[in-house]
Design a protein around this motif. Structure first.
Motif, PDB file in Angstrom:
ATOM      1  N   SER A  57      43.253  27.498 -43.012  1.00 53.36           N
ATOM      2  CA  SER A  57      42.896  26.146 -43.401  1.00 53.36           C
ATOM      3  C   SER A  57      43.740  25.123 -42.656  1.00 53.36           C
ATOM      4  O   SER A  57      43.238  24.112 -42.166  1.00 53.36           O
ATOM      5  CB  SER A  57      43.073  25.981 -44.915  1.00 53.36           C
ATOM      6  N   GLU A  58      45.041  25.392 -42.570  1.00 53.05           N
ATOM      7  CA  GLU A  58      45.939  24.484 -41.875  1.00 53.05           C
ATOM      8  C   GLU A  58      45.602  24.407 -40.391  1.00 53.05           C
ATOM      9  O   GLU A  58      45.596  23.332 -39.790  1.00 53.05           O
ATOM     10  CB  GLU A  58      47.396  24.941 -42.063  1.00 53.05           C
ATOM     11  N   ALA A  59      45.304  25.567 -39.786  1.00 53.37           N
ATOM     12  CA  ALA A  59      44.955  25.585 -38.370  1.00 53.37           C
ATOM     13  C   ALA A  59      43.680  24.788 -38.110  1.00 53.37           C
ATOM     14  O   ALA A  59      43.589  24.027 -37.136  1.00 53.37           O
ATOM     15  CB  ALA A  59      44.791  27.024 -37.888  1.00 53.37           C
ATOM     16  N   PHE A  60      42.668  24.962 -38.966  1.00 56.86           N
ATOM     17  CA  PHE A  60      41.422  24.220 -38.788  1.00 56.86           C
ATOM     18  C   PHE A  60      41.656  22.721 -38.969  1.00 56.86           C
ATOM     19  O   PHE A  60      41.093  21.899 -38.232  1.00 56.86           O
ATOM     20  CB  PHE A  60      40.362  24.714 -39.768  1.00 56.86           C
ATOM     21  N   HIS A  61      42.511  22.371 -39.940  1.00 56.61           N
ATOM     22  CA  HIS A  61      42.823  20.956 -40.158  1.00 56.61           C
ATOM     23  C   HIS A  61      43.482  20.355 -38.915  1.00 56.61           C
ATOM     24  O   HIS A  61      43.103  19.268 -38.458  1.00 56.61           O
ATOM     25  CB  HIS A  61      43.740  20.811 -41.376  1.00 56.61           C
ATOM     26  N   GLU A  62      44.467  21.071 -38.357  1.00 58.45           N
ATOM     27  CA  GLU A  62      45.154  20.581 -37.167  1.00 58.45           C
ATOM     28  C   GLU A  62      44.178  20.446 -36.002  1.00 58.45           C
ATOM     29  O   GLU A  62      44.236  19.470 -35.236  1.00 58.45           O
ATOM     30  CB  GLU A  62      46.301  21.525 -36.790  1.00 58.45           C
ATOM     31  N   PHE A  63      43.293  21.418 -35.866  1.00 55.72           N
ATOM     32  CA  PHE A  63      42.280  21.349 -34.810  1.00 55.72           C
ATOM     33  C   PHE A  63      41.395  20.117 -34.991  1.00 55.72           C
ATOM     34  O   PHE A  63      41.123  19.376 -34.046  1.00 55.72           O
ATOM     35  CB  PHE A  63      41.443  22.628 -34.830  1.00 55.72           C
TER      36      PHE A  63
END
Length: 645
Positions: A38-44
């Motif tokens: 979730s965090e990775a997708f948010h950063e992306f």
């Protein structure tokens, strides 16, 4: 061997999405991976160009540990540096140790420096002077003492000296004071009582007693020495001409006490310069520049924690002295938001930061500082919800519209409002009209004028100091939004990552970004333990910074006359459709009386544009401004400093 070609942007995005999809599949089997995915997708998502063009972008500012302070006040100096004032930083131990902090941040180099801070300017008032110095007045003389911590009854004693013949009387700290019932109290500080004065009234001579006030504390702990009625006291076993009077001596909470020191902070030397003391001690005052260049100080708590009863005063930059202004007697709550109008009057929006009567002085209105006439304005919805609200003079300043945003009930109430209202001060009978609601009820909301005439609103919380609100342990708001006066609506922006409530600030930088800092929550995220001051700093880049090349502002004068013209160089003059003179911010407790954006007319010329500055001291007070050129896409240049005379 040939170098491998770099993958195209499309291929890189596709690879990133595949990787995120894999993370999602793995997360089904391994639940701890869900948060990471979730965090990775948010950063992306938030780092995509298309996202930033629409919503802007937040980034943490790395602050070295030795420069992390409790930001209570902040101001943008005409050198481009940000002055961050903590003083004691709402920290009793720092106050008692005499550890006061001020930091300078240079956005051009991302560097910090420490500035010697002579006294506790925590919760002072400030405003810019025409020469660019920041006037800082008042601050903290004593910290509050809660009722549970008071073991000895205490009160304010007024010592009277009715003798005109023996000069002033000096009483050292610890002087004994005796009540009619025999209880002994000790003075908390040295005090000098002036001699009485003789004055002739007609054919009669009258004596007017000299007087001074001082805290006294009961020698005996407990409730026995409490006195709840006015009484007369014997001072140092003297009788006759010298005596004491006190309304009460109790174990009630003792509020913060105001200081009377005053400084000009010089942006060139980067030092505090001591100037004349205030006439009255002030804690939580508002300082506002008057059209002629003098400064008016209003409201605040005195040295004994009492709200000042309308005793206002003026500062003259030429003499660097304060003088009482009894002709402008008017009561306000602390940190009232006063906006200088084009005609030289002051508009009190109703916004304030707390202390004071829950009824007297809270009604918004227009204050004529020449005649002291105050005209109430009507139409404000939820008028009981103006404490810890924000207000801003919308851009351009020529339209004379003020917006009030959010706020809460008086005191430590958890109730707040999403209400915004707007008033047009050019009308014959100005009144507030409904504006669009905020996304959520909000106190402590920061409002920052941007060069494209929009208003960034960020931070704040729905509960008192970020505390519980509608069942939530913490009520900080991470949403940010843009208000556009032309459409009268809010547009969603990227969410911030740091909560900001009490004691927080936001300031427009010359490069068009916005720096945010501070926050003093009452509790931690659980809502059960004491909170800690937020020392992380975040910078917001508005959407206009991601919409292609910005117009260049290559040259311009160092100063310009009000009502005059000046040439500013730019390589594409015909693309420039507007210009703004933006006065830098000096903000504390979401009170910012300096910030304003003035439209300057623009005419294309070979190699640049000619700007015409409006006339009128009330519209364009003398001082330093940032000039921003705005192109036909609504994209502003970086700001260039100019002094308006």
């Amino acid at each position: 061997m040939k170098p491998r070609p770099r993958p195209t942007l499309a291929r890189r995005l596709a690879s990133g999405l595949v990787a995120l999809a894999v993370l999602g599949v793995v997360a089904v089997v391994n639940r701890p991976m869900v948060a990471a995915g979730s965090e990775a997708f948010h950063e992306f998502s938030i780092n995509r160009q298309s996202y930033k063009e629409r919503y802007g972008h937040w980034a943490r500012l790395p602050v070295p540990p030795e420069f992390r302070v409790n930001a209570i006040h902040a101001a943008l100096l005409n050198t481009g540096k940000v002055l961050i004032i903590a003083g004691s930083g709402n920290n009793r131990e720092a106050f008692q140790a005499g550890t006061f902090r001020t930091i300078l941040f240079d956005p051009a180099t991302d560097t910090f420096t420490d500035v010697p801070t002579p006294t506790d300017v925590f919760c002072a008032g400030h405003t810019f002077l025409p020469n660019g110095n920041l006037l800082i007045a008042g601050g903290t003389k004593s910290y509050e003492v809660l009722e549970t911590d008071i073991k000895h009854a205490a009160g304010v004693l007024k010592i009277k000296n009715e003798s005109p013949d023996h000069g002033p009387r000096f009483f050292p700290k610890g002087t004994r004071v005796t009540s009619p019932t025999g209880y002994v109290y000790l003075t908390r500080a040295d005090v000098t009582v002036p001699a009485a004065t003789k004055m002739q009234h007609g054919r009669q001579w009258m004596v007017h007693a000299g007087q001074a006030e001082v805290w006294v504390d009961a020698e005996l702990a407990g409730n026995a020495p409490i006195v709840r009625r006015p009484a007369q006291y014997r001072v140092a076993d003297l009788s006759g001409d010298v005596y004491g009077l006190a309304d009460k001596i109790t174990r009630e909470k003792q509020e913060y006490g105001g200081d009377k020191t005053s400084y000009e902070f010089d942006p060139r030397t980067e030092r505090y310069v001591r100037v004349g003391d205030l006439v009255k001690h002030r804690w939580y005052p508002t300082l506002t520049e008057l059209p002629g260049g003098n400064v008016l100080a209003v409201s605040g708590l005195d040295e004994f924690g009492r709200i000042l009863p309308g005793d206002n005063e003026k500062y003259d930059p030429a003499t660097r002295r304060w003088t009482a202004a009894p002709e402008l007697k008017r009561v306000f709550p602390t940190y009232p938001s006063l906006h200088l109008m084009a005609d030289g009057r002051l508009f009190y929006s109703g916004s304030n930061s707390g202390y004071g009567s829950d009824t007297v002085g809270r009604t918004p209105g227009i204050w004529n500082v020449r005649t002291n006439r105050f005209s109430d304005v009507a139409g404000l919805r939820q008028p009981q919800m103006t404490e810890t609200s924000s207000s801003v003079l919308l851009a351009p300043a020529q339209k004379q519209k003020v917006m009030i945003l959010g706020g809460g009930e008086v005191g430590e109430s958890p109730v707040s409002t999403a209400r915004t209202d707007v008033i047009d001060l050019t009308q014959n009978r100005p009144r507030y009209r409904p504006g669009p609601d905020l996304p959520a009820p909000a106190r402590y909301l920061s409002t920052v004028l941007l060069p494209d005439d929009s208003v960034l609103t960020t931070g704040g919380s729905s509960g008192y100091r970020g505390g519980a609100y509608q069942g939530r342990a913490r009520s900080d708001l991470f949403n940010a939004q843009l208000y556009r006066p032309t459409t009268n609506r809010f547009e969603r922006l990227a969410d911030s990552t740091v909560g900001r409530n009490y004691h927080s600030e936001a300031i427009l930088l010359p490069d068009g970004r916005v720096i945010t800092m501070g926050s003093d929550p009452l509790y931690d995220r659980t809502g059960r333990n004491p909170g800690t001051f937020e020392q992380r700093v975040e910078v917001f880049s508005p959407p206009y910074l991601f919409r292609g090349a910005r117009p260049a502002l290559t040259s311009g004068p160092a100063s310009i006359s009000r009502g005059g013209k000046a040439f500013f160089g730019t390589p594409s003059p015909r693309r420039i459709v507007g210009a703004r003179l933006m006065r830098p911010s000096a903000v504390t407790h979401v009170t910012d009386v300096d910030q304003r954006s003035v439209a300057a007319s623009v005419a294309a010329a070979p190699g640049g544009v000619t700007l015409t500055v409006p006339s009128g001291r009330g519209l364009v007070p003398s001082g330093w401004y940032m000039v921003f050129l705005v192109d036909d896409r609504g994209v502003p240049s970086a700001g260039r400093w100019v002094k308006v005379r």
